[in-house]
Write an enzyme that holds these catalytic residues in place. Structure first.
Site, PDB file in Angstrom:
ATOM      1  N   GLU A 111     -47.237  52.439   5.344  1.00  0.00           N
ATOM      2  CA  GLU A 111     -47.936  51.701   4.272  1.00  0.00           C
ATOM      3  C   GLU A 111     -48.970  50.712   4.803  1.00  0.00           C
ATOM      4  O   GLU A 111     -49.922  50.366   4.103  1.00  0.00           O
ATOM      5  CB  GLU A 111     -46.931  50.983   3.369  1.00  0.00           C
ATOM      6  CG  GLU A 111     -46.142  49.835   3.992  1.00  0.00           C
ATOM      7  CD  GLU A 111     -44.848  50.258   4.681  1.00  0.00           C
ATOM      8  OE1 GLU A 111     -44.748  51.420   5.122  1.00  0.00           O
ATOM      9  OE2 GLU A 111     -43.941  49.407   4.794  1.00  0.00           O
TER      10      GLU A 111
ATOM     11  N   CYS B 182     -38.681  53.189   8.369  1.00  0.00           N
ATOM     12  CA  CYS B 182     -38.054  52.219   9.262  1.00  0.00           C
ATOM     13  C   CYS B 182     -36.539  52.222   9.059  1.00  0.00           C
ATOM     14  O   CYS B 182     -35.882  53.158   9.491  1.00  0.00           O
ATOM     15  CB  CYS B 182     -38.701  50.842   9.060  1.00  0.00           C
ATOM     16  SG  CYS B 182     -38.498  49.791  10.498  1.00  0.00           S
TER      17      CYS B 182
ATOM     18  N   HIS C 250     -44.246  51.946   9.867  1.00  0.00           N
ATOM     19  CA  HIS C 250     -44.512  51.617   8.458  1.00  0.00           C
ATOM     20  C   HIS C 250     -45.848  52.223   8.057  1.00  0.00           C
ATOM     21  O   HIS C 250     -46.894  51.608   8.265  1.00  0.00           O
ATOM     22  CB  HIS C 250     -44.564  50.102   8.272  1.00  0.00           C
ATOM     23  CG  HIS C 250     -43.229  49.451   8.338  1.00  0.00           C
ATOM     24  ND1 HIS C 250     -42.474  49.202   7.223  1.00  0.00           N
ATOM     25  CD2 HIS C 250     -42.504  49.025   9.391  1.00  0.00           C
ATOM     26  CE1 HIS C 250     -41.332  48.633   7.583  1.00  0.00           C
ATOM     27  NE2 HIS C 250     -41.327  48.516   8.897  1.00  0.00           N
TER      28      HIS C 250
END
Ligand code: GLN
Length: 543
Positions: free
Chosen positions: A519, A382, A517
């Protein structure tokens, strides 16, 4: 008739931070492995409508679901343990409950009645719990906070009422408490647990099972004492020991045969599970064969909870690759041209995390420059991707004052600029955004991303043509500069609806920036490919 969902309510006592979310997620994992359709709901008694506007220092990470909800970080644990996508229905707060009740009142839906906590607020809580339960065999409902909190009372009243309405075979109450070890006495103490259960009973809730957090193992006599004093069956006192990894907890519960009393209480058939895959992943988390070091560059490094999904994502990749990943936490504000070599000399990979605001930005740019010049594997997430483009624009394209308009609204070269202007310019109104009360528009949640064939991104995602990842940002790469970037070797490898989603560098072992993202979609049993690819490249980069 639709099948009846069974509800497991998880409450906490004595104090917070005992790991109620992990306990709830662990039970969910076991039930899912037993073949049941399971979901989890977190009901938070605080007043904020959602955690989207809370500072990470206040509340840890904001976890984003695929459907674009900004939720409590516990939802991240739930997804990581359960390996299921949850939605905005899986987290609500007092603020959300009151907002919808007040909205209905203004609309006249209550036909002139006086609106009260009972029945209206409690009724709204019940409605939301049932909605999240629809279509599932079991819904686990974690009530945030601790028994005895004033703001939690309507939530406890809701679960009390649901048990009366749905009956015992369809509801189960699990209470998590602390059993402290008092050093001077050399003893574990059960009194706080008894008090906490007493408090629960006062409001009409009797627990069916007690989960005891303790730094010491509980012997049989102590468990029996808790069972007797709290009025639960002997096989319903389960301990949750301190563990080297949170992913051990489902296995610790299973060893204590937690599924038998759950099946009995909820009148389910015998629950059998095979956790062997999970077990071998956990072993590789705890005693891996290999080791590598990653520099984690961020600005909230004193509060690691704000990067929870990312640090967990790294653990997942480590488990798959049988590698311990030591993180070297680097405060981006402390990076300067004079110390950058020293900081990054001994690391195998450099990760630049997302963030908001200008603090520490120039340090991140120095870190990215180091990774690019020294061919150290780099993953920019990001803001990390945005700054990789700023770095490249300044040092390779020679646009000396290039910046993101987030940090310099007047910059002559806004290689990163506000999404709003992009939306207005192209007329693309279909992008799912939300107007934050703080101003600005966030692009949130999952979007499909087209992957460039033959790219590094394509390779790590197994040559899938389209991938889907989640977002939380306001600014965006400016397509005006795309040709210039590509001419000099920074290639756009992922696109979503005309937006630049990922960039990578030619002639570098691994240099990837992603606007999304990764994650948020990483799970223990299914690590995210971008993180996995980055860690794999770092392992290869033995220095
Ligand atoms: N501040 C940047 C933006 O709003 C990056 C956000 C992030 O890293 N999550 O676009």
């Amino acid at each position: 008739m639709a099948k009846q969902t069974k509800y497991i309510f998880v409450t906490g006592g004595v104090l917070s931070s005992l790991g109620k979310g992990i306990a709830a997620a662990s039970i969910a994992t076991l039930l899912k492995h037993a073949g049941l359709k399971v979901r989890i709901l977190k009901a938070d008694p605080y007043i904020n409508v959602d955690p989207g506007t809370m500072s990470p220092l206040e509340h840890g990470e904001v976890f984003v679901t695929d459907d674009g909800a900004e939720t409590d970080l516990d939802l991240g644990h739930y997804e990581r343990f359960l390996d299921e996508n949850l939605s905005q229905d899986n987290n609500f707060t007092t603020g959300k409950v009151y907002s919808s009740v007040i909205e209905k009142e203004r609309r006249g839906d209550y036909l002139g009645k006086t609106i009260q906590v009972i029945p209206h607020i409690v009724g709204e809580i019940v409605r939301r719990i049932k909605k999240a339960g629809e279509g599932n065999d079991v819904l686990i409902v974690e009530i945030g906070g601790t028994v005895g909190d004033i703001e939690g009372l309507p939530f406890l009243e809701a679960i009390r009422a649901m048990r009366v309405e749905l009956g015992r075979v369809n509801t189960m109450n699990i209470h998590l408490t602390l059993v402290p070890f008092i050093k001077v006495a050399g003893e574990l103490k059960t009194k706080p647990t008894q008090h906490s259960v007493g408090e629960l009973r006062r409001i009409g809730i009797s627990p069916d099972m007690i989960i005891c957090r303790s730094e010491m193992p509980l012997n049989r006599a102590l468990k029996d004492k808790i069972a007797l004093s709290c009025g639960v069956d002997k096989n319903c006192v389960i301990e949750s020991p301190d563990s080297a990894s949170i992913y051990q907890i489902p296995l610790a519960f299973l060893k204590q045969d937690i599924l038998t009393p759950i099946a009995e209480t909820l009148s389910l058939n015998k629950l059998e599970v095979d956790m062997s895959n999970w077990d071998s992943l956990v072993k590789r988390v705890i005693v891996p064969t290999n080791e590598t070091t990653i520099a984690f560059v961020g600005k909230y490094i004193d509060l690691k909870e704000s990067y929870k999904s990312l640090t967990e994502g790294i653990i997942h990749a480590g488990a798959t690759l049988d590698t311990r990943i030591s993180l070297k936490w680097v405060d981006s504000e402390k990076i300067e041209a004079s110390n950058v070599d020293e900081i990054f000399r001994d690391v195998n990979g450099i990760l630049v995390a997302g963030g908001f605001g200008s603090r520490g930005v120039e340090g991140k740019i120095l870190a990215i420059n180091y990774a690019r010049m020294h061919k150290v594997p780099f993953l920019g997430i990001c803001l990390g991707m945005q700054l990789a483009m700023v770095e490249f624009a300044r040092n390779v394209l020679k646009l000396k004052n290039a910046n993101s308009s987030e940090f310099d609204p007047q910059t002559e070269d806004p290689v990163i600029y506000l999404i709003d202007s992009f939306i207005d310019a192209s007329g693309k109104k279909q992008i799912r955004t939300h107007k934050s009360p703080m101003g600005g528009t966030m692009r949130l949640g999952g979007y499909d991303c087209d992957v460039k064939k033959g790219s590094l991104l394509g390779k790590i995602y197994g040559e899938q043509k389209t991938i889907r990842e989640r977002h939380r940002h306001r600014y965006e790469a400016n397509p005006k500069y795309r040709a210039e970037f590509e001419k000099h070797g920074l290639i756009v490898c992922g696109e979503s609806d005309g937006l630049i989603e990922a960039v990578e560098l030619k002639n570098h072992p691994f240099f990837l920036g992603v606007q999304f993202h990764p994650e948020f979609t990483s799970r223990l049993v299914r690590p995210n490919p971008a993180i996995l690819g980055f860690i794999e490249a770092s392992i290869k980069n033995a220095r």
